[in-house]
Design a protein around this motif. Sequence first.
Motif, PDB file in Angstrom:
ATOM      1  N   GLU A 168       0.820  -1.213   0.000  1.00  0.00           N
ATOM      2  CA  GLU A 168       0.000   0.000   0.000  1.00  0.00           C
ATOM      3  C   GLU A 168       0.857   1.268   0.000  1.00  0.00           C
ATOM      4  N   GLU A 169       1.906   1.241   0.816  1.00  0.00           N
ATOM      5  CA  GLU A 169       2.790   2.412   0.892  1.00  0.00           C
ATOM      6  C   GLU A 169       3.510   2.634  -0.433  1.00  0.00           C
ATOM      7  N   ILE A 170       3.943   1.542  -1.010  1.00  0.00           N
ATOM      8  CA  ILE A 170       4.647   1.646  -2.289  1.00  0.00           C
ATOM      9  C   ILE A 170       3.691   2.182  -3.356  1.00  0.00           C
ATOM     10  N   ARG A 171       2.484   1.690  -3.342  1.00  0.00           N
ATOM     11  CA  ARG A 171       1.511   2.139  -4.341  1.00  0.00           C
ATOM     12  C   ARG A 171       1.193   3.623  -4.170  1.00  0.00           C
ATOM     13  N   ALA A 172       1.017   4.024  -2.905  1.00  0.00           N
ATOM     14  CA  ALA A 172       0.697   5.432  -2.641  1.00  0.00           C
ATOM     15  C   ALA A 172       1.815   6.346  -3.141  1.00  0.00           C
ATOM     16  N   ASN A 173       3.064   5.956  -2.872  1.00  0.00           N
ATOM     17  CA  ASN A 173       4.178   6.797  -3.315  1.00  0.00           C
ATOM     18  C   ASN A 173       4.370   6.758  -4.819  1.00  0.00           C
TER      19      ASN A 173
END
Length: 179
Positions: A25-30
């Motif tokens: 999720e964090e990777i996708r958000a960034n």
Amino acid sequence: MLLDKNAIQETHYEVLNVKEDANYEEIRANYRSAILSLHPDKLLKTSETSSSSNQTDEGRFLKVQKAWEILSDSSSRLSYDNELRSSRWDILAAEVAEELSLQDAIIKDDGEALELFYQCRCGDYFSVDSLELQKMRYSLLREGSRISLLNVDALPGSVILPCGSCSLKARLVISVDDS
Ligand SMILES: [Zn+2]
């Protein structure tokens, strides 16, 4: 090996500005915010009048895209992580200050993980915890006050530990203990 050891390139994690243990999720958000900041709609129209800054943006865009492709897929991320680790291993091996053994460790148990500490000559510590070791395929076992490391591959090896403060590194030597 895709990584150039002489000129350490930006890692895919750095490109996306995420921690190496970031979740999907964090990777996708960034990834999304990186793409947005690069104005992909602008990029599509630059073919006629491609200025140098647009080319830089486009290079950046491709980097972000590539990073996302690798990191969004768990198996390609895993092999990228291994590659990253072994390239760092080679770099770090040249700068190792001392060799440590498991018996010298100061051990802290925070309930979730066992943490091993070794004092560095700068006053801070080299440290590694059992979760990090697990990622490197070593299991830390504790029987009473005795600590042993089990290598899943049953091969002797070593782990490079950075100091928390200075640039020194230490090598934790893991011998296969069959007792
Ligand atoms: Zn230090």
